[in-house]
Design a protein around this motif. Structure first.
Motif, mmCIF file in Angstrom:
data_model
loop_
_atom_site.group_PDB
_atom_site.id
_atom_site.type_symbol
_atom_site.label_atom_id
_atom_site.label_comp_id
_atom_site.label_asym_id
_atom_site.label_seq_id
_atom_site.Cartn_x
_atom_site.Cartn_y
_atom_site.Cartn_z
ATOM 1 N N ILE A 78 0.873 -1.175 0.000
ATOM 2 C CA ILE A 78 0.000 0.000 0.000
ATOM 3 C C ILE A 78 0.902 1.214 0.000
ATOM 4 N N SER A 79 0.918 1.941 -1.110
ATOM 5 C CA SER A 79 1.819 3.082 -1.276
ATOM 6 C C SER A 79 0.990 4.343 -1.472
ATOM 7 N N ASP A 80 1.546 5.492 -1.029
ATOM 8 C CA ASP A 80 0.862 6.764 -1.277
ATOM 9 C C ASP A 80 1.893 7.819 -1.654
ATOM 10 N N SER A 81 1.423 8.794 -2.387
ATOM 11 C CA SER A 81 2.290 9.868 -2.892
ATOM 12 C C SER A 81 2.175 11.112 -2.025
ATOM 13 N N GLY A 82 1.890 10.928 -0.735
ATOM 14 C CA GLY A 82 1.680 12.053 0.166
ATOM 15 C C GLY A 82 2.972 12.687 0.658
ATOM 16 N N VAL A 83 2.916 13.197 1.882
ATOM 17 C CA VAL A 83 4.054 13.968 2.417
ATOM 18 C C VAL A 83 5.096 13.077 3.075
ATOM 19 N N GLY A 84 4.789 11.778 3.313
ATOM 20 C CA GLY A 84 5.737 10.887 3.953
ATOM 21 C C GLY A 84 5.690 10.970 5.472
ATOM 22 N N ILE A 85 6.446 10.092 6.115
ATOM 23 C CA ILE A 85 6.483 10.012 7.579
ATOM 24 C C ILE A 85 7.899 10.367 8.052
ATOM 25 N N LYS A 86 7.987 11.233 9.022
ATOM 26 C CA LYS A 86 9.303 11.645 9.526
ATOM 27 C C LYS A 86 10.043 10.460 10.133
ATOM 28 N N ALA A 87 11.363 10.499 10.011
ATOM 29 C CA ALA A 87 12.188 9.388 10.490
ATOM 30 C C ALA A 87 12.016 9.174 11.991
ATOM 31 N N GLU A 88 11.898 10.255 12.785
ATOM 32 C CA GLU A 88 11.774 10.098 14.224
ATOM 33 C C GLU A 88 10.429 9.518 14.636
ATOM 34 N N SER A 89 9.445 9.552 13.752
ATOM 35 C CA SER A 89 8.120 9.003 14.077
ATOM 36 C C SER A 89 7.979 7.542 13.660
ATOM 37 N N GLN A 90 8.825 7.101 12.729
ATOM 38 C CA GLN A 90 8.650 5.754 12.175
ATOM 39 C C GLN A 90 8.873 4.658 13.218
ATOM 40 N N GLN A 91 9.757 4.888 14.189
ATOM 41 C CA GLN A 91 10.035 3.850 15.184
ATOM 42 C C GLN A 91 8.890 3.675 16.183
ATOM 43 N N TYR A 92 7.986 4.666 16.252
ATOM 44 C CA TYR A 92 6.853 4.574 17.187
ATOM 45 C C TYR A 92 5.515 4.348 16.475
ATOM 46 N N ILE A 93 5.563 4.197 15.154
ATOM 47 C CA ILE A 93 4.332 4.249 14.367
ATOM 48 C C ILE A 93 3.364 3.135 14.716
ATOM 49 N N PHE A 94 3.893 1.944 15.147
ATOM 50 C CA PHE A 94 3.019 0.807 15.439
ATOM 51 C C PHE A 94 2.732 0.656 16.937
ATOM 52 N N GLU A 95 3.151 1.633 17.736
ATOM 53 C CA GLU A 95 2.896 1.549 19.164
ATOM 54 C C GLU A 95 1.491 2.059 19.477
ATOM 55 N N PRO A 96 0.835 1.485 20.505
ATOM 56 C CA PRO A 96 -0.537 1.921 20.824
ATOM 57 C C PRO A 96 -0.564 3.360 21.324
ATOM 58 N N PHE A 97 -1.615 4.069 20.935
ATOM 59 C CA PHE A 97 -1.920 5.433 21.371
ATOM 60 C C PHE A 97 -0.930 6.461 20.839
ATOM 61 N N TYR A 98 -0.109 6.068 19.850
ATOM 62 C CA TYR A 98 0.788 7.058 19.254
ATOM 63 C C TYR A 98 0.101 7.650 18.022
ATOM 64 N N THR A 99 -0.030 8.987 18.003
ATOM 65 C CA THR A 99 -0.661 9.659 16.868
ATOM 66 C C THR A 99 -0.105 11.066 16.749
ATOM 67 N N SER A 100 -0.083 11.527 15.522
ATOM 68 C CA SER A 100 0.359 12.890 15.274
ATOM 69 C C SER A 100 -0.825 13.839 15.122
ATOM 70 N N ALA A 101 -2.046 13.314 15.294
ATOM 71 C CA ALA A 101 -3.246 14.150 15.105
ATOM 72 C C ALA A 101 -4.232 13.920 16.239
#
Length: 639
Positions: free
Chosen positions: A567-590
């Motif tokens: 599943i690929s998207d042409s959006g803005v991407g995910i910051k490197a510092e956020s990628q290590q927490y992306i699958f952790e519960p209750f982690y969100t940027s919004a």
């Protein structure tokens, strides 16, 4: 000094005794775990074999009962009886009536290959052949004498209304085995001169190809079906070259020759079914009688012949069971040893300071217990809250799908209503015109208008039906957590139909790229939810406001019959510092706009724990490639 030395050696001896006891207990528990796990695995294999044994036995029982009843029904035909007046007809007329009766009777059954009526001397009087849905009346010059065939001799000894059922062998014509092979079983009925036109034997040949084809579907990698005759020759085997070796005097093509110990065990056990581990393989068998007992006191050796249904499993299955059991046992023993030795060593150290630290230890123990209770309570509350949030997220997802489908259905249903209303107006006008005087042009125009409106209504209703069918299929899949055969492409199409109301007004377009259409055994409902979460996550977080973009879903073949989803998207991407927490519960940027941070956590849990697969993230906000974020999911084939 002496007291300290004696205390040291006493403590050391006590630690050694405790260590030996811990080792003994660990080995004992490990052995018990091994036996329990191994026996549970073997029980599962036995249950699978018993299930296949019951299925094959049921098919055989149904077939034997069916062919026996068919033969008795054939013999009860009035055209064959002596009291019907056929003896007053000419021989040609009588022969025609009998042949027509045989032809009509066989036409209702797909498995009859021959019907013959033999005289007492064994000479064929009538014979009808059936092959590939074609029938043939054998000419008188081609009729044979079957007095030396075993089924004729045995059949003549069985008094009606009983029937004789022969062994299963291959069809033989004029001393040669018919090729391609035709597995055949024969049923005979004695026609005595006082009641029938011919004093002789009615013989019906049944082709068992269809029966063996049904049995073949039960033959799996882990449960292999074998059917043997009374001498240990294969009537059915996964290797067709081993079948019916007795017809060609191929002594090596028999279980009695290839595995004499197993065959001896089978013939020595007069039971309905039994299981035995033999040479690291598990077998289950049942002795099955194919010959009915006769009321006559005359019997031959063939009257007690049986076939044996043998279900086997490969050696690898038991070997894997042993290895799994050994791993569990070893792990359990090692953990027990580590824990036991650790506690023993800690006890040894504590004993050195027991007098000076006992009060402090007691006080700390009380405090520790209180903290542990509070911690357990906090953990339970957190787990309950997390479970509630997960369920709420599922319900919210389903609610959005329902709302989307309802919105999508408004257009085709509204169009259908308008079309039907227009057709109704035309019908009313046509009715008024009929009362005042209908012209042909009015009739043609009204008919054309009604057809056009009904056609539009049909098109709109078909669209609504497609939406309902797609949503119904996805709702059923999500409700059903069982492992079933599913198609990833179809799951994706159904999901995109349900999400169409949320996608069509967006600046982001979703497209699919299918490189494989292979079916896979998995959980389609979970797969659908994973795709939905990733698509909605990309729409919510992956693109800037009013940004035009694209989401691509690629379905490809992976190794070991697995499916790879990208599943690929042409959006803005995910910051490197956020990628290590992306699958952790209750982690969100919004979080400020109502997001809980459970979406990608749920995706990770579903993929890794329920689907037993793997998910990877690759994102570079500064990339010049078309797609800046890519989730790769590998979904294995579940058993």
């Amino acid at each position: 000094m002496t007291k300290k030395s004696n205390s040291f050696y006493s403590d050391k001896k006590g630690v050694l005794i405790k260590s030996l006891f811990i080792l003994f207990v660990a080995i004992l528990i490990g052995w018990l775990v091994y036996e329990q796990v191994y026996q549970s695995k073997v029980t599962i294999i036995k249950e699978r074999q018993d299930e296949k044994l019951v299925l094959v036995s049921t098919d055989l029982s149904k077939e034997l009962s069916s062919i026996k009843k068919l033969t008795q029904l054939l013999a009860n035909g009035q055209v064959l009886k002596s009291n019907t007046g056929l003896n007053t007809l000419s021989a040609q007329q009588s022969d025609k009536l009998i042949n027509d009766y045989f032809l009509n009777f066989a036409s209702v059954s797909t498995n009859i290959s021959q019907i013959r009526w033999l005289e007492r001397s064994g000479k064929e009087r009538y014979r009808i052949n059936f092959s590939n849905k074609k029938s043939e009346i054998v000419e008188v010059s081609q009729l044979q004498n079957k007095q030396n065939r075993y089924y004729f001799k045995e059949g003549m000894l069985v008094a009606p209304p009983n029937t004789f059922i022969s062994e299963i062998d291959l069809n033989i014509e004029r001393g040669k085995v018919v090729v391609p092979h035709e597995p055949t079983i024969r049923v005979t009925y004695r026609t005595q001169g006082g009641d029938y036109l011919i004093d002789g034997l009615l013989v019906v040949n049944f082709n068992l190809d269809y029966l063996f084809s049904n049995i073949r579907q039960y033959d799996e990698k882990n449960t292999q079906v074998n059917i043997l005759n009374h001498d240990g020759y294969w009537l059915y085997n996964k290797d067709p070259a081993l079948q019916f070796g007795f017809m060609y005097n191929q002594v090596n093509n028999s279980l009695a020759n290839n595995s004499p110990a197993l065959w001896q065990h089978i013939i020595e056990h007069d039971v309905q079914s039994t299981s035995r581990i033999f040479h690291d393989s598990l077998y289950t068998f049942r002795r099955f009688s194919i010959v009915s007992l006769r009321e006559s006191t005359q019997r031959t050796a063939d009257s007690d012949k049986e076939i044996i249904i043998l279900i086997g499993s490969p050696k690898e299955l038991l070997y894997n069971a042993k290895m799994t059991a050994f791993q569990y046992a070893a792990l359990c023993s090692v953990i027990l040893c580590i824990c036991g030795f650790g506690f023993s060593y800690r006890e040894y150290l504590f004993q050195q300071q027991l007098i000076t630290l006992s009060y402090k230890l007691q006080r700390e123990k009380v405090e520790l217990d209180s903290v542990n209770k509070q911690l357990d309570l906090t953990i339970r509350q957190q787990q309950q809250l997390q479970t509630s949030l997960l369920e709420a997220r599922k319900l919210s997802s389903l609610g959005l799908l329902v709302a989307g489908v309802a919105h999508e259905m408004n257009t085709p249903i509204g169009g259908a209503i308008i079309s039907v209303s227009n057709a109704n107006v035309v019908i009313n006008k046509l009715s008024d015109a009929i009362k005042t005087g209908l012209t042909k042009s009015q009739l043609d125009k009204s008919t054309q208008s009604i057809e056009e409106n009904l056609g539009l209504a049909k098109i709109n209703l078909n669209k609504a039906a497609v939406l309902v069918k797609s949503f119904k299929k996805m709702a059923i899949d999500r409700h059903n957590d069982d492992v079933i055969t599913c198609n990833i492409r179809k799951i994706t199409e159904d999901l995109l139909i349900s999400l169409n109301s949320r996608l069509k007004n967006s600046n982001v377009k979703v497209k699919t790229l299918v490189d494989t259409d292979q079916d896979i055994k998995s959980r389609p409902g979970i797969i659908s939810q994973v795709l939905e979460n990733l698509i909605m996550n990309a729409l919510t977080h992956g693109f800037a406001k009013n940004q035009v973009g694209e989401i691509e879903i690629k379905i490809a073949q992976a190794a070991s019959q697995s499916i790879k989803l990208t599943i690929s998207d042409s959006g803005v991407g995910i910051k490197a510092e956020s990628q290590q927490y992306i699958f952790e519960p209750f982690y969100t940027s919004a979080r400020g706009i109502g997001n809980t941070g459970l979406g990608l956590y749920m995706v990770h849990q579903w993929v890794t724990h329920i689907l037993q697969g793997e998910i990877k993230l690759q994102s570079n906000p500064h990339s010049t490639e078309r797609f800046k974020t890519e989730f790769t999911i590998t979904i294995p084939k579940l058993s």
